[in-house]
Design an enzyme around this catalytic site. Structure first.
Site, PDB file in Angstrom:
ATOM      1  N   ASP A  31      -3.918 -38.393   4.783  1.00 22.19           N
ATOM      2  CA  ASP A  31      -4.350 -37.106   4.220  1.00 22.19           C
ATOM      3  C   ASP A  31      -3.686 -36.782   2.884  1.00 22.19           C
ATOM      4  OD1 ASP A  31      -5.771 -36.708   6.661  1.00 22.19           O
ATOM      5  OD2 ASP A  31      -3.894 -36.068   7.582  1.00 22.19           O
ATOM      6  N   LYS A  34      -6.758 -39.335  -0.773  1.00 23.51           N
ATOM      7  CA  LYS A  34      -7.216 -40.670  -1.177  1.00 23.51           C
ATOM      8  C   LYS A  34      -8.675 -40.655  -1.599  1.00 23.51           C
ATOM      9  CE  LYS A  34      -7.026 -43.036   2.406  1.00 23.51           C
ATOM     10  NZ  LYS A  34      -6.099 -42.853   3.489  1.00 23.51           N
ATOM     11  N   GLY A  58     -11.159 -39.209   8.367  1.00 20.81           N
ATOM     12  CA  GLY A  58     -12.246 -38.335   7.928  1.00 20.81           C
ATOM     13  C   GLY A  58     -12.109 -38.099   6.447  1.00 20.81           C
ATOM     14  N   HIS A  59     -13.192 -38.224   5.713  1.00 19.81           N
ATOM     15  CA  HIS A  59     -13.119 -37.901   4.288  1.00 19.81           C
ATOM     16  C   HIS A  59     -14.351 -37.112   3.883  1.00 19.81           C
ATOM     17  CE1 HIS A  59     -14.411 -42.187   4.711  1.00 19.81           C
ATOM     18  NE2 HIS A  59     -15.468 -41.685   4.124  1.00 19.81           N
ATOM     19  N   GLN A 262      -5.816 -43.665   7.269  1.00 15.62           N
ATOM     20  CA  GLN A 262      -4.526 -43.171   7.756  1.00 15.62           C
ATOM     21  C   GLN A 262      -3.453 -43.423   6.676  1.00 15.62           C
ATOM     22  OE1 GLN A 262      -6.442 -45.178  10.245  1.00 15.62           O
ATOM     23  NE2 GLN A 262      -7.341 -43.207  10.663  1.00 15.62           N
TER      24      GLN A 262
HETATM   25  P1  IMP Z   1      -5.304 -42.087  16.884  1.00 15.37           P
HETATM   26  O1  IMP Z   1      -5.467 -42.869  15.634  1.00 15.37           O
HETATM   27  O2  IMP Z   1      -6.444 -41.174  17.191  1.00 15.37           O
HETATM   28  O3  IMP Z   1      -4.920 -42.949  18.057  1.00 15.37           O
HETATM   29  O4  IMP Z   1      -4.044 -41.090  16.679  1.00 15.37           O
HETATM   30  C1  IMP Z   1      -2.716 -41.570  16.564  1.00 15.37           C
HETATM   31  C2  IMP Z   1      -1.917 -40.728  15.569  1.00 15.37           C
HETATM   32  O5  IMP Z   1      -2.421 -40.962  14.251  1.00 15.37           O
HETATM   33  C3  IMP Z   1      -2.029 -39.229  15.793  1.00 15.37           C
HETATM   34  O6  IMP Z   1      -0.795 -38.629  15.455  1.00 15.37           O
HETATM   35  C4  IMP Z   1      -3.096 -38.794  14.809  1.00 15.37           C
HETATM   36  O7  IMP Z   1      -2.951 -37.441  14.434  1.00 15.37           O
HETATM   37  C5  IMP Z   1      -2.801 -39.722  13.648  1.00 15.37           C
HETATM   38  N1  IMP Z   1      -3.995 -39.970  12.812  1.00 15.37           N
HETATM   39  C6  IMP Z   1      -5.048 -40.758  13.105  1.00 15.37           C
HETATM   40  N2  IMP Z   1      -5.941 -40.751  12.096  1.00 15.37           N
HETATM   41  C7  IMP Z   1      -5.430 -39.961  11.142  1.00 15.37           C
HETATM   42  C8  IMP Z   1      -5.888 -39.589   9.837  1.00 15.37           C
HETATM   43  O8  IMP Z   1      -6.937 -39.990   9.349  1.00 15.37           O
HETATM   44  N3  IMP Z   1      -5.055 -38.761   9.136  1.00 15.37           N
HETATM   45  C9  IMP Z   1      -3.863 -38.329   9.633  1.00 15.37           C
HETATM   46  N4  IMP Z   1      -3.408 -38.654  10.847  1.00 15.37           N
HETATM   47  C10 IMP Z   1      -4.179 -39.466  11.598  1.00 15.37           C
END
Ligand code: IMP
Length: 518
Positions: A31, A34, A58-59, A262
């Site tokens: 976040d 990017k 998500g973007h 991420q």
């Molecule tokens: P998962 O990817 O849904 O398994 O989540 C694992 C961890 O990664 C959690 O703390 C989520 O909040 C974080 N996370 C997953 N995708 C994103 C993203 O796109 N931005 C920020 N945090 C993310």
């Protein structure tokens, strides 16, 4: 005007010479804005690649003047009309419904998606992955990761455990059925520890297509599941190909942009494990996910936010404004909507850091694009940045600097004082009172670190109109100099002073410390 025409000499050289492969990746917890740069560089790229992760990301993309949130399709798809190719590579995990919804939405807006390629080796997120992700989070108590509930962890786990279903399997009904039946046997054993009612409630969720795959007795409707996924395979078939081979052949022939998802500190390999996602979201992970080698990428850009950081979900965050109170608050269901009402008038200079954090979050629009959760907010943490820079992109893009305009005192964490019991770290013992300048990403260690800050005066001038580095407020430039002297192994290349593509400053090679490069 073309992107390269706005750049300074050194960057222009990079972008205009031979065909190159470039990666843009976040060096923090995701976040970092990017999307703006992926979108800008997409102008330069011939091929844009989503390498890892799934619809947990998500973007926001502007389609025909309207804001739309995408989770899987690379944001370069809106440049499709210019013949650019968009790839979802082998390292990604795909929930077919999300992808098909995104394709349909684009097509309804007149964007054909004909240049979309989907890896036949990408892994498929099945409904039971989503179910298991949500059940385990619901029952985890204090061990909760705060996942996005999109089934990412269980899907990657199945792949590593050699049970995964690939996109290509969806095109082969016999293979698909046989893998599915074996997996469902295994999943049924796992589900025995949960109450059927708890399972049914999750299966009825919108993201699981309102109970279509449920038999409403805590088990799966196997026929419905098989039928639907084979239909999904047929819909996706025109896009499915061997993207590894395609990309390997295009290195050196096309400009390739690898889009991170991420961020480094959420990487399963390098992040604050286990509070991470389940893919390797480092540049190395991007390369691997695309089927390429590290030497193929020439200029990896790493993105950090200007002087503050955010984190979604649970896990250590030493510089979090408001500490535990903020972690607890942001972890509650509905906190995003609630705080918009409760803290509507919060002040960015509130002496209570919990409230100050909320005020910064509100100005920076720091709410999850996928989940709407408030992003925990804290000061820039150099020990974590030094950790990331040991193996990661060192051409820095700093974003969202306009958000802190008006903050009187800006704190930068340069090191930690360790405050826990003796911590054995390989052949070292870290004792209470020890000061460390590079983070150890073990959560136990990080939760026991007190940040040591350097404090700086902020600036009041509106910086969104500024387009030259030398015109930025002196106080802001002083902070930048401090950071880049402290972290050493990184070059500041681009600064973002607002969300628009024009709100960007390209920084000359020697400009930060005095000498112009032009
Ligand atoms: P998962 O990817 O849904 O398994 O989540 C694992 C961890 O990664 C959690 O703390 C989520 O909040 C974080 N996370 C997953 N995708 C994103 C993203 O796109 N931005 C920020 N945090 C993310």
């Amino acid at each position: 005007m073309k992107l390269t025409e706005k750049m300074n000499y050194s960057l222009r050289g990079y972008f205009s010479r031979a065909k190159r492969t470039m990666a843009v990746n976040c060096l923090q917890f995701g976040d970092t804005g990017k999307g703006k740069f992926v979108d800008m560089f997409a102008d330069w790229a011939d091929i844009i690649v989503r390498c890892t992760g799934g619809d947990n990301a998500g973007h926001t993309v502007i389609v025909n003047g309207k804001e739309k949130i995408f989770h899987l399709i690379p944001s370069g798809i809106v440049h499709d009309v210019n013949g650019k190719i968009n790839v979802i590579a082998s390292g990604a995990v795909i929930y077919p419904k999300t992808l098909i919804d995104e394709i349909n939405l684009l097509q309804s807006e007149g964007i054909p998606c004909s240049n979309l390629k989907i890896s036949l080796a990408a892994k498929v997120i099945m409904p039971y992955h989503i179910l298991l992700d949500r059940l385990s989070e619901a029952k985890a108590g204090s061990g909760k990761i705060g996942t996005t509930g999109k089934g990412i962890g269980p899907c990657y786990a199945d792949f590593v455990a050699r049970r995964g279903i690939s996109i290509n399997d969806l095109l082969n009904p016999i293979i698909f059925r046989s893998k599915l039946m074996k997996n469902l046997e295994y999943v049924s054993r796992l589900l025995k520890v949960y109450q059927p009612e708890d399972i049914d409630v999750i299966m009825a969720h919108e993201h699981l297509e309102f109970g279509q795959y449920s038999d409403y007795q805590g088990d799966f409707n196997i026929e419905a599941l098989t039928k639907k996924y084979l239909v999904y395979g047929e819909i996706l078939r025109p896009y499915v190909t061997n993207t590894d081979e395609f990309l390997q052949d295009e290195v050196g022939r096309s400009n390739i942009l690898l889009e991170g998802a991420q961020g480094y500190l959420l990487s399963v390999d390098y992040g604050t494990y286990p509070f991470v996602t389940s893919s390797d979201c480092s540049v190395q992970g991007l390369m691997k996910g695309a089927g390429l080698e590290m030497e193929d990428v020439e200029m990896p850009f790493g993105i950090i936010k200007g002087f503050y950081m955010t984190r979604v979900g649970a896990g250590p965050f030493p510089t979090e404004m408001g500490g535990e109170e903020s972690e607890r608050w942001c972890g509650q269901a509905g906190a995003g909507a609630e705080e918009k009402k409760l803290y509507a008038g919060s002040d960015i200079n509130d002496p209570n850091e919990f409230i100050q954090g909320i005020a910064i979050r509100r100005i920076g629009h720091e709410y999850g694009a996928t989940t709407g959760r408030p992003r925990r907010t804290g000061w820039l943490d150099l020990p974590l940045l030094r950790h990331a820079l040991r193996s990661e992109a060192n051409q820095i893009i700093m974003t969202k600097l306009d958000v802190l305009t008006g903050v009187k005192k800006i704190k930068i964490c340069h090191s930690y004082e360790y405050q826990g019991e003796d911590y054995v770290y390989g052949n070292k013992i870290i004792k209470k009172g020890d000061v460390l300048s590079t983070a150890i990403v073990d959560p136990y260690f990080l939760y026991n670190c007190k940040p040591i800050y350097e404090e700086f005066n902020g600036w009041d001038e509106d910086i969104r109109e500024i387009r030259r580095f030398d015109l930025l407020p002196e106080n802001l430039k002083n902070i930048l100099k401090y950071i880049f002297l402290e972290v050493e192994a990184a070059d500041l290349r681009i600064i973002s002073v607002g969300p628009g593509p024009e709100e960007t400053i390209f920084v000359g090679e020697y400009e930060l410390f005095g000498d112009e490069d032009e």
